[in-house]
Design an enzyme around this catalytic site. Structure first.
Site, short mmCIF file in Angstrom:
data_model
loop_
_atom_site.label_atom_id
_atom_site.label_comp_id
_atom_site.label_asym_id
_atom_site.label_seq_id
_atom_site.Cartn_x
_atom_site.Cartn_y
_atom_site.Cartn_z
N HIS A 223 25.09 74.24 -54.77
CA HIS A 223 24.52 75.50 -54.91
C HIS A 223 23.26 75.48 -55.70
O HIS A 223 23.02 76.54 -56.28
CB HIS A 223 25.20 76.69 -54.99
N LYS B 172 31.30 72.64 -54.23
CA LYS B 172 30.24 73.54 -53.90
C LYS B 172 28.96 72.95 -54.94
O LYS B 172 29.14 73.15 -56.11
CB LYS B 172 30.56 75.01 -54.14
#
Length: 485
Positions: free
Chosen positions: A132, A130
């Site tokens: 982000h 991830k």
């Protein structure tokens, strides 16, 4: 003449020491950061005795150092990740909250990351998991110092799928229904879309396979690997290898699979003769999302959780292993934070610090168990866009007036559905975390001198970074990158 000869000898010796201080490339350690998503202080059996078994992570702790006062800069996804990678308070670099897929800001490419400073020193740099900090190029990992990337651009719940795992109907008015399909990105481009919970169940295995491949590929050169798991962030999911195996439901199964993943990375290091020359850092981006009940972890008795600046939101597990350098089985009770990882890694690897101001401090003196070491004695705790909500110093925590999330007024959700988490007024208070880790006893009346000292520290941070709660602008903040929508 003899004086000049002696001076030349001294200069040569000094030059030799300078060369020795910056280790040659073949002696610089590899660095792996394993960053969990929403893992609480009590989610590992080597911390608060959780019901879930984590033998591989526990072994990491017995081989390295376990921190008991390790903090994130903010208890939310994007802000926490910006802090980890840049060594800055996230409000310094203009990042706050959890960036939506269509967010108008991203981590600016002028900010230097751990990957960027190590790449300048000849490290191969890779990321899985991830990100982000920007949902599309030019705001993805390849534009922030990474050579390779495979993962999700944002949280795994930012997809047009209901809490029960079914896609929203085209006519749905729910905000989640407007999310785009959740892309799995390799390099800069989507290579597939995560459409179902079965797809989510493959993420941990996929990340692990790619991480181990990166290690094998770069075993003959120094490398930096940033492995940012999507779990235990909801929606949690587990592959068939671990489904039903923990005896404690889906969350226990998922924790077992994450623990397996850590074991696979450690086994790959060992098989390739890299164990002794690899610095491994395991931690989390914030505390657990308690409103999800049995699909969330626990804080080990700390107050509140993710999205709050109480200890349950900002204090996280952290284990650091480097055989022969970091003492095995050590416990560090001194304060440290994710913003300290960049300067610490730079100091160990002989990399140059970013040219712009950072907020982290080098904590390798703690790693090496140096007597009386205490490189971080205070921490500013911001939340929201730029709200100063607390100050940590020594054993003390000053909580400043604000509105904050609570999980205590409503029952949590169940089986993937969330409960309500209202904001409530929070008054000024002083806590002695040595004797009151649950933050239940306000002792400000008993310790007026400590209150005065902490309020002065708060004002220092306001002058630098500003504070929305008191209307102070500050002069040390930088702009985030502006995304063309």
């Amino acid at each position: 003449m003899w004086y000049l000869q002696r001076l030349a000898l001294v200069l040569c010796l000094q030059a030799g020491f300078m060369v020795a201080a910056a280790a040659p490339p073949e002696e610089r350690p590899n660095v792996i950061i394993i960053f969990m998503d929403d893992m609480g202080y009590g989610d590992l059996s080597c911390y608060a005795g959780s019901p879930w078994q984590t033998p591989n992570i526990d072994r990491l702790a017995t081989q390295g150092m376990r921190f008991t006062y390790f903090y994130v800069a903010q208890p939310v996804c994007s802000a926490s990740r910006a802090a980890l990678l840049t060594g800055c308070y996230p409000n310094r670099v203009g990042i706050h909250g959890a960036l939506w897929p269509s967010a108008p800001i991203a981590l600016d490419t002028t900010e230097q990351t751990i990957a960027g400073i190590l790449k300048q020193e000849g490290y191969a740099t890779g990321m899985v998991g991830k990100w982000h900090l920007g949902s599309k190029a030019p705001w993805l990992p390849l534009q922030h110092g990474f050579d390779e990337y495979l993962g999700l651009p944002y949280s795994n719940d930012m997809w047009p799928v209901h809490y029960d795992g079914a896609p929203y109907a085209d006519t749905s008015r729910h905000p989640r229904a407007k999310y785009p399909l959740l892309p799995l990105i390799e390099g800069d481009k989507p290579v597939k879309f995560i459409r179902t919970l079965d797809d989510q169940a493959q993420l941990t295995t996929l990340y692990t396979s790619r991480a181990c491949r990166f290690i094998r590929k770069h075993k003959k050169e120094p490398f930096f690997l940033y492995m940012a798991h999507s779990m235990p962030h909801v929606p949690i999911a587990v592959s068939g290898k671990f489904e039903g195996k923990s005896g404690d439901g889906l969350f226990g199964d998922m924790i077992s699979e994450v623990d397996w993943s850590v074991g696979e990375v450690m086994r790959t290091l060992e098989e390739n003769g890299l164990t002794d020359n690899t610095l491994v850092i395991f931690t989390s981006d914030n505390g657990p999302w308690l409103s999800y009940g049995n699909h969330a972890g626990n804080t080990g008795g700390l107050r509140e959780g993710k999205g709050s600046t109480w200890e349950g939101g900002i204090r996280v597990p952290c284990i650091i292993r480097w055989p022969g350098k970091v003492p095995a089985g050590a416990v560090c009770n001194k304060m440290a934070a994710t913003i300290d990882l960049l300067p610490t890694v730079a100091g160990i690897c002989g990399a140059k610090l970013p040219q712009r101001k950072i907020d982290g401090v080098d904590v390798k003196s703690l790693l090496f168990n140096q007597p009386d070491a205490n490189p971080r004695d205070e921490l500013a705790v911001y939340y929201g866009v730029n709200s100063l909500e607390a100050i940590r110093k020594g054993p003390w925590k000053l909580v400043l007036p604000h509105k904050g999330r609570t999980y205590k007024l409503n029952l949590p959700g169940y089986d993937g559905f969330p409960g309500a988490t209202p904001d409530v007024p929070v008054g000024m208070a002083l806590y002695d975390l040595r004797r009151d880790p649950g933050e239940t006893l306000d002792v400000q009346q008993q310790f007026p001198e400590e209150m005065k000292a902490l309020l002065l520290i708060a004002e220092k941070y306001r002058q630098d970074l500003g504070d929305d709660l008191t209307g102070v602008k500050g002069n040390g903040r930088r702009n985030a990158g502006k995304v063309q929508l």
